[in-house]
Scaffold this motif. Structure first.
Motif, PDB file in Angstrom:
ATOM      1  N   LEU A 166      17.861   7.521  -9.941  1.00 34.67           N
ATOM      2  CA  LEU A 166      17.733   8.005  -8.569  1.00 34.67           C
ATOM      3  C   LEU A 166      18.278   7.016  -7.549  1.00 34.67           C
ATOM      4  CD1 LEU A 166      14.153   9.564  -8.734  1.00 34.67           C
ATOM      5  CD2 LEU A 166      16.239  10.805  -8.105  1.00 34.67           C
ATOM      6  N   ALA A 167      18.301   5.753  -7.903  1.00 33.27           N
ATOM      7  CA  ALA A 167      18.791   4.720  -6.982  1.00 33.27           C
ATOM      8  C   ALA A 167      20.281   4.474  -7.123  1.00 33.27           C
ATOM      9  CB  ALA A 167      18.026   3.420  -7.201  1.00 33.27           C
ATOM     10  N   HIS A 168      20.946   5.206  -8.033  1.00 37.25           N
ATOM     11  CA  HIS A 168      22.370   4.968  -8.297  1.00 37.25           C
ATOM     12  C   HIS A 168      23.157   6.276  -8.284  1.00 37.25           C
ATOM     13  CE1 HIS A 168      20.291   1.437 -10.000  1.00 37.25           C
ATOM     14  NE2 HIS A 168      21.368   0.781  -9.627  1.00 37.25           N
ATOM     15  N   LEU A 169      22.872   7.115  -7.296  1.00 41.45           N
ATOM     16  CA  LEU A 169      23.561   8.412  -7.203  1.00 41.45           C
ATOM     17  C   LEU A 169      24.872   8.313  -6.449  1.00 41.45           C
ATOM     18  CD1 LEU A 169      20.392  10.517  -6.303  1.00 41.45           C
ATOM     19  CD2 LEU A 169      21.536  10.440  -8.527  1.00 41.45           C
ATOM     20  N   ALA A 170      24.892   7.531  -5.376  1.00 46.83           N
ATOM     21  CA  ALA A 170      26.087   7.397  -4.543  1.00 46.83           C
ATOM     22  C   ALA A 170      25.979   6.111  -3.740  1.00 46.83           C
ATOM     23  CB  ALA A 170      26.232   8.597  -3.608  1.00 46.83           C
ATOM     24  N   PRO A 171      27.101   5.508  -3.385  1.00 46.20           N
ATOM     25  CA  PRO A 171      27.058   4.248  -2.635  1.00 46.20           C
ATOM     26  C   PRO A 171      26.374   4.370  -1.281  1.00 46.20           C
ATOM     27  CG  PRO A 171      29.252   4.631  -3.556  1.00 46.20           C
ATOM     28  CD  PRO A 171      28.483   5.907  -3.739  1.00 46.20           C
ATOM     29  N   ASP A 172      26.476   5.538  -0.655  1.00 45.15           N
ATOM     30  CA  ASP A 172      25.948   5.699   0.697  1.00 45.15           C
ATOM     31  C   ASP A 172      24.610   6.429   0.747  1.00 45.15           C
ATOM     32  OD1 ASP A 172      26.966   8.111  -0.143  1.00 45.15           O
ATOM     33  OD2 ASP A 172      27.933   8.605   1.765  1.00 45.15           O
ATOM     34  N   GLN A 173      23.957   6.557  -0.383  1.00 40.59           N
ATOM     35  CA  GLN A 173      22.667   7.244  -0.389  1.00 40.59           C
ATOM     36  C   GLN A 173      21.589   6.388   0.275  1.00 40.59           C
ATOM     37  OE1 GLN A 173      21.860   6.833  -4.932  1.00 40.59           O
ATOM     38  NE2 GLN A 173      19.848   6.680  -3.950  1.00 40.59           N
TER      39      GLN A 173
ATOM     40  N   LEU B 279      22.871  16.100 -14.019  1.00 42.86           N
ATOM     41  CA  LEU B 279      23.571  15.401 -15.096  1.00 42.86           C
ATOM     42  C   LEU B 279      23.511  13.892 -14.880  1.00 42.86           C
ATOM     43  CD1 LEU B 279      25.265  15.611 -17.663  1.00 42.86           C
ATOM     44  CD2 LEU B 279      27.320  15.725 -16.205  1.00 42.86           C
ATOM     45  N   GLN B 280      23.661  13.445 -13.626  1.00 44.46           N
ATOM     46  CA  GLN B 280      23.537  12.019 -13.328  1.00 44.46           C
ATOM     47  C   GLN B 280      22.143  11.496 -13.698  1.00 44.46           C
ATOM     48  OE1 GLN B 280      25.255  12.322  -9.083  1.00 44.46           O
ATOM     49  NE2 GLN B 280      25.640  10.183  -9.660  1.00 44.46           N
ATOM     50  N   LEU B 281      21.137  12.319 -13.451  1.00 44.38           N
ATOM     51  CA  LEU B 281      19.769  11.894 -13.738  1.00 44.38           C
ATOM     52  C   LEU B 281      19.494  11.836 -15.242  1.00 44.38           C
ATOM     53  CD1 LEU B 281      17.730  13.853 -11.024  1.00 44.38           C
ATOM     54  CD2 LEU B 281      18.533  11.487 -10.966  1.00 44.38           C
ATOM     55  N   SER B 282      20.398  12.374 -16.030  1.00 43.54           N
ATOM     56  CA  SER B 282      20.228  12.346 -17.485  1.00 43.54           C
ATOM     57  C   SER B 282      21.015  11.223 -18.146  1.00 43.54           C
ATOM     58  CB  SER B 282      20.667  13.683 -18.088  1.00 43.54           C
ATOM     59  OG  SER B 282      22.080  13.820 -18.033  1.00 43.54           O
TER      60      SER B 282
ATOM     61  N   TRP C 188       9.206  20.986 -14.405  1.00 43.61           N
ATOM     62  CA  TRP C 188       8.683  20.395 -13.169  1.00 43.61           C
ATOM     63  C   TRP C 188       9.370  19.077 -12.829  1.00 43.61           C
ATOM     64  CZ3 TRP C 188       4.953  22.521  -9.952  1.00 43.61           C
ATOM     65  CH2 TRP C 188       4.488  21.695  -8.928  1.00 43.61           C
ATOM     66  N   GLY C 189       9.554  18.230 -13.837  1.00 41.76           N
ATOM     67  CA  GLY C 189      10.181  16.939 -13.588  1.00 41.76           C
ATOM     68  C   GLY C 189      11.588  17.079 -13.033  1.00 41.76           C
ATOM     69  N   ALA C 190      12.317  18.062 -13.510  1.00 42.33           N
ATOM     70  CA  ALA C 190      13.680  18.283 -13.015  1.00 42.33           C
ATOM     71  C   ALA C 190      13.659  18.785 -11.577  1.00 42.33           C
ATOM     72  CB  ALA C 190      14.402  19.276 -13.914  1.00 42.33           C
ATOM     73  N   GLY C 191      12.747  19.718 -11.272  1.00 35.09           N
ATOM     74  CA  GLY C 191      12.657  20.233  -9.909  1.00 35.09           C
ATOM     75  C   GLY C 191      12.292  19.143  -8.918  1.00 35.09           C
ATOM     76  N   GLU C 192      11.298  18.339  -9.292  1.00 33.88           N
ATOM     77  CA  GLU C 192      10.893  17.239  -8.422  1.00 33.88           C
ATOM     78  C   GLU C 192      12.016  16.220  -8.285  1.00 33.88           C
ATOM     79  OE1 GLU C 192       6.953  14.705  -8.699  1.00 33.88           O
ATOM     80  OE2 GLU C 192       8.575  13.725  -9.806  1.00 33.88           O
ATOM     81  N   GLY C 193      12.642  15.839  -9.401  1.00 27.46           N
ATOM     82  CA  GLY C 193      13.710  14.853  -9.368  1.00 27.46           C
ATOM     83  C   GLY C 193      14.876  15.289  -8.496  1.00 27.46           C
ATOM     84  N   LEU C 194      15.221  16.556  -8.560  1.00 31.27           N
ATOM     85  CA  LEU C 194      16.311  17.066  -7.724  1.00 31.27           C
ATOM     86  C   LEU C 194      15.937  17.057  -6.254  1.00 31.27           C
ATOM     87  CD1 LEU C 194      17.647  19.951  -9.983  1.00 31.27           C
ATOM     88  CD2 LEU C 194      18.898  17.890  -9.278  1.00 31.27           C
ATOM     89  N   ALA C 195      14.670  17.297  -5.936  1.00 31.94           N
ATOM     90  CA  ALA C 195      14.239  17.208  -4.541  1.00 31.94           C
ATOM     91  C   ALA C 195      14.423  15.780  -4.025  1.00 31.94           C
ATOM     92  CB  ALA C 195      12.777  17.634  -4.412  1.00 31.94           C
ATOM     93  N   LEU C 196      13.995  14.806  -4.802  1.00 39.31           N
ATOM     94  CA  LEU C 196      14.126  13.406  -4.388  1.00 39.31           C
ATOM     95  C   LEU C 196      15.591  13.014  -4.272  1.00 39.31           C
ATOM     96  CD1 LEU C 196      11.387  11.745  -6.660  1.00 39.31           C
ATOM     97  CD2 LEU C 196      11.110  12.774  -4.402  1.00 39.31           C
ATOM     98  N   ALA C 197      16.375  13.415  -5.243  1.00 43.86           N
ATOM     99  CA  ALA C 197      17.787  13.030  -5.265  1.00 43.86           C
ATOM    100  C   ALA C 197      18.548  13.618  -4.084  1.00 43.86           C
ATOM    101  CB  ALA C 197      18.416  13.472  -6.581  1.00 43.86           C
ATOM    102  N   THR C 198      18.343  14.885  -3.823  1.00 45.51           N
ATOM    103  CA  THR C 198      19.090  15.524  -2.730  1.00 45.51           C
ATOM    104  C   THR C 198      18.684  14.961  -1.372  1.00 45.51           C
ATOM    105  OG1 THR C 198      17.482  17.352  -2.749  1.00 45.51           O
ATOM    106  CG2 THR C 198      19.527  17.654  -4.007  1.00 45.51           C
ATOM    107  N   LEU C 199      17.420  14.675  -1.200  1.00 48.16           N
ATOM    108  CA  LEU C 199      16.991  14.066   0.066  1.00 48.16           C
ATOM    109  C   LEU C 199      17.626  12.693   0.238  1.00 48.16           C
ATOM    110  CD1 LEU C 199      13.207  15.052   0.068  1.00 48.16           C
ATOM    111  CD2 LEU C 199      14.949  15.836   1.695  1.00 48.16           C
TER     112      LEU C 199
END
Length: 951
Positions: A662-669, A578-581, A613-624
């Motif tokens: 992707l760069a604005h998910l959390a302050p400590d990411q 949802l954040q990525l949207s 595919w874009g969602a799967g890849e994006g979630l991999a990047l975000a979670t890492l």
């Protein structure tokens, strides 16, 4: 004052004579000064006759503007110069001064632009061509003018100087042992910065006795080292530094200055010539480790193939004489000379990022080039082009050309179409310092200028140090076969140490006894180290060249590495998606992206749509990133994705501002960086490989626009990615994303050349995978980072099925499970299967669709998702569900001689483990991956799929 503005000067001077207060204070001072210094001023006579010998009719070398010695008139009454240089007209002496000042200005600029053409750069003292523009006579300036005073801006401390003094400054600054090219720089500030520092000191650096002794000591170490090897290992290749030994004090000076500039680490890249000398006398590697390579007693070669001694790297902590420390690393290097350059830059960028240095102040890239290679290899230009790009800046690289004045057996006239080997660097707005390597003090001055310029402007800088190559291309080569005259001169010369010692003895600051004592001490150390090496034999030495940064990571075999959990909490996945949207308030995305990308991702986050595919890849990047792992992806369309699946960077449709969720998910990411790259596969892939060497904990990826294009960087695949661990004991987790698939787009838009990667696979040196679902790419990318096993990952990514409904996944598949090396077929009863189709990539979806249309429930379709390391246990398990003897057909859309068929055939022959006959169905063998006709492709693809189902 410029001669083209003399009309303006005339007018100003006329005003001054009528009323001195009518002109500015600056002009009043100037007119008063020239009146005092050059005699009383006659009454001014206005008119075009004044400009008889001007820029419009440039003077010839004979001293005026015509071949016969008569100046050409520009209209009106003629004016000529008399024998003593005085104006023989009724015009004002003031305007004579202005005319001469204009000519002096032209001459001064000529020296600043072209003075390097007269610089004494060649240690072999071969004559240079005369440059007419640097002869005062070219401007009509003669001995009679030498004691007249002129302005020489911007030397404000001396408003005027005699012409004799001006010429002395110019010749000392630009025509001695240092030649400088800097006037091509567009910006005023760097030009004036350089000019003031060079002309203000006449390009000389005052050295203390201690500094001179340090230079002599480093020269002695370099010379004695090479002499020692000449005697002990006669004719053995080492690519000596002889003829360019000043490189050692040059590098010493670079590091001394770097420490003063508070640089914390430096990475050095160089080819083989002089490498062993640099390792010994700059890096401080014990000579016994070098001797071990010559004696053949390094136990590393019993474990791995290793590499030749003059390719190996080394890292250490270096201290200057004041105790300041910096981490110093020499990059390994293949024989492909300049290809190490972007690798070095990538390593420095990674170090700067790791230490949170966005100003690029605390890391230094040092690139040592050969003259022939710097000009001849296109990777030089590609690397230079990275210097000012936001995704690749390192605060300026220091380029050092060890100019041997010959390449292999090729003379410069046959090797380049430009004057200097360094001229390619003039594509940048940076200075080029040419320096005679037999003048070590000039070398030291150039280093000071170069390093200070780099710190001030954060730009690259180039030092072109002229030397020669004492031997041929190597110690066993005979150079006089091809350069007989050059080598007659070389063999008759003293080495640079002896030449510098003569200079110091003349000054009286150093005695012969001191110098001999330094040499004796160096020889004694080498003798002692060689004895120790031979006594130790094959004693075990540390082969760990990776350092503490890599503690906890491993290479070796995959079978020794435990699997890791790559799943992620489903609820958090939904929140992240949802954040990525979402975009910030006031940000206006493109309407199409809002409707079809962001809205769809929001629906996916709610479980209303399956993941693409874009969602799967994006979630991999975000979670890492949320787990603390840096993300860096670059490529020519990396921000959007070649096929518009990613759109990681959105552009405001109203003002062009950028936003990356992707760069604005959390302050400590961890940081997430995705950059569009220049149109370069070579340098960019090399840069990312280098980055991966100093960022083992992150996901570092390079994405090809089409997989076909990676072969423009084939050197990095062959010489670095596939073999770095075996040759140099270096690990890399670089990921290559290569779009692959035959879709009728032509021969250069169809194949990532899977067969080439598979041919290079051995000893579990890399991973080659072709995931076919969003869940698979999610788990694969996470596995690449979360496992401690660091190997390059080659991913054949999709094109046509990026948004295919059948190629979707659920959030549950991401929350649980792991990357499946083989995907089985749960849609059929294994006991009813009469044949198995084995395949990879998009052809699976075409086969599955055709099977459904034909109602063939007796056909199973299995997908191979990891080619290497080949998952034999999983393969046995997957096929064991079928009856023994069930035929298996490997189906690929690539020609028979490409793709994975020959790899599988070499491994299994005609039968898979468990007794399953193996055959192939593909396009016929071909020299090109695909047809150029979309219609022919469609026809042959349809036939291939039909045959697989019906045969």
């Amino acid at each position: 004052m410029h001669s083209l503005s003399l009309g303006y000067v005339e007018e100003m001077y006329a005003q001054y004579l009528a009323d001195p207060q009518s002109v500015s204070e600056q002009w009043r001072g100037y007119f008063a000064q020239i009146s005092q210094e050059n005699g009383a001023l006659a009454e001014v006579q206005l008119g075009p006759s004044f400009r008889a010998a001007s820029l419009f009719n440039p003077p010839t070398a004979s001293g005026n503007g015509s071949e016969n010695g008569q100046a050409h008139s520009n209209g009106g009454s003629a004016a000529t110069l008399s024998a003593d240089g005085a104006m023989a007209t009724s015009g004002s002496l003031a305007f004579e001064q202005a005319t001469l000042q204009g000519r002096v200005d032209q001459m001064v600029r000529a020296y600043r632009v072209r003075g390097h053409m007269l610089a004494q750069l060649d240690p072999l003292e071969r004559p240079r061509k005369a440059v007419r523009e640097l002869d005062p006579a070219f401007y009509g300036l003669t001995e009679a003018h030498m004691d007249r005073k002129f302005a020489m801006p911007p030397l404000v401390d001396k408003p005027t100087l005699t012409l004799r003094e001006i010429l002395e400054i110019l010749r000392q600054t630009y025509c001695r042992s240092i030649g400088v090219q800097y006037m091509h720089i567009h910006d005023y500030e760097p030009k004036i910065w350089l000019l003031e520092r060079m002309e203000g000191t006449q390009n000389r650096l005052a050295l203390s006795r201690e500094q001179q002794l340090r230079i002599l000591t480093k020269l002695t170490e370099a010379v004695v080292f090479e002499d020692f090897f000449d005697k002990k290992y006669l004719g053995v290749k080492r690519f000596s530094l002889q003829g360019s030994e000043s490189l050692i004090p040059l590098l010493q000076s670079v590091l001394d200055t770097a420490a003063e500039h508070d640089i914390k680490g430096a990475v050095l890249g160089m080819a083989h010539r002089g490498r062993l000398n640099v390792l010994a006398h700059i890096f401080g590697i014990p000579p016994r480790e070098i001797f071990r390579e010559f004696e053949g007693t390094n136990p590393l070669y019993e474990e791995k193939h290793g590499d030749v001694k003059y390719h190996l790297g080394y890292s250490t902590f270096w201290k200057n004489q004041h105790g300041k420390e910096l981490y110093l690393s020499m990059c390994f290097n293949p024989s492909h000379l300049e290809f190490i350059n972007p690798v070095v830059l990538g390593r420095v960028r990674a170090e700067q990022d790791r230490f949170n240095d966005p100003q690029r102040q605390h890391g230094l890239a040092i690139l040592i080039h050969g003259d022939a290679a710097f000009t001849g290899e296109g990777i030089s230009q590609e690397t230079l082009n990275l210097s000012e790009l936001k995704g690749y800046q390192v605060g300026g690289a220091l380029h050092i050309i060890t100019n041997n004045q010959v390449g292999f057996t090729t003379d410069p006239d046959d090797a380049r179409s430009m004057t200097y080997a360094a001229d390619v660097a003039k594509m940048l707005q940076v200075p080029v310092f040419h320096v005679n390597g037999e003048d070590p003090e000039a070398v030291t001055q150039v280093v000071k200028l170069a390093m200070d310029f780099r710190r001030e402007f954060k730009r690259d800088v180039v030092i072109d140090m002229y030397g020669y190559r004492f031997w041929g291309h190597n110690e066993g080569d005979e150079p006089s076969f091809t350069q007989p005259l050059m080598y007659k001169v070389i063999k008759s010369r003293k080495n640079v140490r002896e030449g510098y010692l003569d200079h110091l003895l003349q000054l009286g600051g150093v005695t012969r006894e001191e110098a001999d004592g330094i040499a004796t001490k160096v020889r004694a150390l080498l003798d002692e180290e060689l004895i120790t090496t031979r006594e130790q034999g094959k004693a075990i030495v540390s082969t760990d060249r990776t350092g503490s940064l890599w503690q906890g990571y491993t290479g070796g075999r995959e079978e020794h590495v435990e699997e890791v959990n790559t799943g992620y909490d489903k609820g958090r996945l939904s929140e992240i998606l949802l954040q990525l949207s979402q975009v910030p308030e006031g940000f206006t995305p493109h309407p199409t992206l809002q409707k079809f990308l962001l809205a769809n991702r929001a629906a996916m986050s709610r479980g209303e749509k399956p993941l693409d595919w874009g969602a799967g890849e994006g979630l991999a990047l975000a979670t890492l990133a949320l787990e603390g792992h840096r993300i860096r992806i670059t490529g020519q369309d990396a921000e959007r994705g070649t096929f518009a699946h990613r759109h990681s960077v959105l552009h405001d449709n109203q003002n062009g501002n950028e936003y990356m969720a992707l760069a604005h998910l959390a302050p400590d990411q961890a940081p997430v960086e995705i950059y569009n790259s220049p149109l370069s596969e070579n340098a960019v892939m090399g840069f990312e490989f280098g980055y991966s060497l100093d960022c083992p904990s992150g996901l570092i990826a390079w994405e090809a626009q089409f997989g076909d294009f990676y072969n423009a960087a084939q050197v990095y695949i062959d010489q670095f990615i596939a073999s770095a661990e075996d040759k140099w004991s270096y690990l890399s987790g670089l990921t290559l994303l290569l779009p692959h698939g035959c879709e009728g787009m032509g021969p250069e838009h169809s194949s990532a050349r899977l067969e080439r990667f598979l041919q290079m696979c051995a000893d579990d040196n890399m991973q080659v995978c072709a995931p076919t679902t969003p869940a698979q790419i999610f788990h694969l990318l996470r596995r690449q980072v979360l496992r401690p096993w660091r190997k390059p990952l080659i991913v054949l990514t999709p094109k046509g099925f990026l948004r295919l409904a059948e190629a979707s996944s659920s959030l549950d598949e991401l929350a649980t499970g792991r990357f499946q090396r083989i995907l089985g077929d749960s849609t059929v009863d294994p006991q009813k299967v009469s044949k198995v189709l084995f395949c990879f990539g998009k052809v699976y979806y075409e086969l599955a669709r055709a099977r459904a249309e034909a109602g063939r429930e007796d056909i199973a379709i299995l997908r191979l998702e990891q080619f290497y390391p080949l998952p034999e246990q999983e393969l046995r398990k997957a096929f064991s569900a079928f009856k023994a003897g069930t035929p298996v057909t490997w189906v690929q859309e690539e020609p028979e001689n490409m793709g994975a068929w020959h790899y599988l055939k070499l491994r299994f022959g005609s039968e898979l483990p468990g007794g399953y006959p193996l055959s192939v169905l593909s396009r016929p063998a071909a020299s090109s991956p695909s047809t150029g006709s979309a219609k022919i492709h469609e026809k042959t693809q349809k036939a291939l799929i039909e045959r697989a189902i019906t045969a």
